[in-house]
Design a protein around this motif. Structure first.
Motif, short mmCIF file in Angstrom:
data_model
loop_
_atom_site.label_atom_id
_atom_site.label_comp_id
_atom_site.label_asym_id
_atom_site.label_seq_id
_atom_site.Cartn_x
_atom_site.Cartn_y
_atom_site.Cartn_z
N THR A 206 42.49 52.38 46.80
CA THR A 206 43.73 51.84 47.37
C THR A 206 44.63 52.98 47.82
OG1 THR A 206 44.83 51.75 45.19
CG2 THR A 206 43.63 49.77 45.90
N LYS B 45 44.13 47.49 55.24
CA LYS B 45 44.23 48.54 54.22
C LYS B 45 44.63 47.89 52.90
CE LYS B 45 43.61 52.00 57.05
NZ LYS B 45 42.51 52.91 56.97
N LYS B 46 44.05 48.38 51.82
CA LYS B 46 44.40 47.88 50.50
C LYS B 46 45.30 48.90 49.82
CE LYS B 46 42.57 45.33 46.73
NZ LYS B 46 41.44 44.63 46.16
N LEU B 47 46.44 48.40 49.31
CA LEU B 47 47.43 49.27 48.69
C LEU B 47 47.38 49.15 47.17
CD1 LEU B 47 50.53 48.66 50.98
CD2 LEU B 47 48.73 50.34 51.23
N PHE B 48 47.85 50.20 46.52
CA PHE B 48 47.98 50.24 45.08
C PHE B 48 49.01 49.19 44.66
CE2 PHE B 48 49.28 52.97 41.24
CZ PHE B 48 48.17 52.59 40.50
N GLN C 118 48.46 42.18 52.36
CA GLN C 118 47.72 42.12 51.10
C GLN C 118 48.29 41.05 50.19
OE1 GLN C 118 46.93 45.90 49.29
NE2 GLN C 118 46.51 45.01 47.27
N GLY D 65 42.70 51.49 40.27
CA GLY D 65 43.19 51.36 41.64
C GLY D 65 42.46 52.25 42.63
N GLN E 73 48.14 54.90 48.14
CA GLN E 73 49.24 55.13 47.21
C GLN E 73 50.21 56.15 47.78
OE1 GLN E 73 47.92 57.31 43.75
NE2 GLN E 73 47.03 58.94 44.96
N GLU F 10 44.61 58.02 49.50
CA GLU F 10 43.74 57.05 48.84
C GLU F 10 43.42 57.50 47.43
OE1 GLU F 10 39.24 55.39 49.35
OE2 GLU F 10 40.46 55.52 51.18
#
Length: 173
Positions: free
Chosen positions: A38, A150-153, A134, A35, A40, A29
């Motif tokens: 997020t 989950k939030k991604l870069f 996302q 970012g 990565q 994270e």
């Protein structure tokens, strides 16, 4: 183009997809930078005169303590980060490479805890599913984190958007 960005050029980053030949990749994270919050892969800015492989090896070691080899070019994404007011805030071209760990230590360590507090091995298929969720949520104007996802870069989400055929990219690598 906003006036404050005239004359600026995109920066080049290298996204390092460290895999274990079993379908898992190293992720962590982001913290302390754009970012933040997020997920990565390791990576960073290419330095003047470096090859993609040299950048990947340097960034992997600096961020995770892992020595990597077998570096192979995968693809690129064009990543325009949106700032306050909806305009572009940062612009990167991300060069994605794949690589494997060389040497015996397979445990990634948070070498720069101010930027990433922990690294973990995550199944590629799980990351791919999160990226798709996302992208779809953003298309519908929903916050992906609201549903517990989950939030991604951004570069990883753009990888899913621009290259959907890469779902099985690690097969045979």
């Amino acid at each position: 183009m906003a006036e404050e960005h005239q004359g600026q050029r995109p920066k080049v980053g290298v996204g390092v997809i460290i895999h274990d030949n079993q379908g898992n990749i190293v992720m962590g994270e982001r913290a302390g930078s754009h970012g933040a919050g997020t997920l990565q892969c390791p990576g960073g800015h290419i330095e003047h005169g470096e090859t993609f492989a040299e950048t990947a090896a340097r960034e992997a070691l600096e961020e995770t303590g892992l020595r990597v080899g077998n570096v192979k070019f995968l693809t690129t994404t064009n990543d325009v980060f949106v700032g306050e007011g909806g305009g572009p805030s940062k612009h990167f071209v991300t060069v994605f490479v794949t690589c494997t760990v060389v040497g015996g230590d397979m445990v990634p360590k948070p070498m720069e805890p101010e930027n990433c507090a922990a690294w973990a091995w995550i199944p590629w298929r799980q990351m791919w599913a999160w990226a798709g969720e996302q992208a779809e949520a953003e298309k519908l104007g929903r916050d992906v984190g609201a549903g517990g996802g989950k939030k991604l870069f951004l570069p990883l989400v753009n990888l899913w958007r621009e290259y959907p055929e890469m779902e099985n990219v690690l097969v045979g690598r």
